[in-house]
Design an enzyme around this catalytic site. Sequence first.
Site, PDB file in Angstrom:
ATOM      1  N   HIS A 162       0.851  -1.184   0.000  1.00 53.43           N
ATOM      2  CA  HIS A 162       0.000   0.000   0.000  1.00 53.43           C
ATOM      3  C   HIS A 162       0.894   1.244   0.000  1.00 53.43           C
ATOM      4  CE1 HIS A 162       1.092  -0.528   4.202  1.00 53.43           C
ATOM      5  NE2 HIS A 162       0.977   0.790   4.295  1.00 53.43           N
ATOM      6  N   HIS A 201       5.627   5.977  -1.121  1.00 51.47           N
ATOM      7  CA  HIS A 201       6.372   4.758  -1.441  1.00 51.47           C
ATOM      8  C   HIS A 201       5.526   3.543  -1.081  1.00 51.47           C
ATOM      9  CE1 HIS A 201       7.036   5.329   2.855  1.00 51.47           C
ATOM     10  NE2 HIS A 201       7.173   4.005   2.915  1.00 51.47           N
TER      11      HIS A 201
END
Length: 178
Positions: free
Chosen positions: A37, A120
């Site tokens: 995620h 990220h």
Amino acid sequence: MPRLFTGLEIPAEIGQTLSSLRGGLPGARWIDPENYHVTLRFIGDIDGIWANEIASMLFRVNRKPFEVKLQGLSSFGGRKPRAVVAAVEPSRPLIELQAELERMMQRMGLDPEGRKFTPHVTLARLHDASSQDVADYLSVRGYFPSRTFMADRFVLFSSRASTGGGPYVVEDSYALCA
């Protein structure tokens, strides 16, 4: 007491591409692809009443879907690397969504997030990995063709208190459709 955070889910096909980069790094604890995620705002351990208030407030977000682009790998931690991550291009819609969520959480009384937002996807958490091993890994696997997807919702995740890496549960989702 749930541990909550908001984030963007990674589509399964992109998760499969990222999971092919696993392995070959001593001291790495690889994240399961279903737990990939992009964290937008870590909320933390809160009681059920606060969790319900936050979940209700998040429905006020009114933003359009946007494209998310993943390109290349890097590490966090410098000389003492602590994670291998897939970089996410910090597009304007992504930055604006994250900033709105940050403002909402502060208005609710949560402390400001202490770290600068660096979008990220964490692929591995590192324990006792040498910076040389990480550099070698990144030189071999650090490039992959960029992948994009449309973010048409963000979610409220919960996790149990642990050293990180899941499993994460989607508590609620919030459509991006303005």
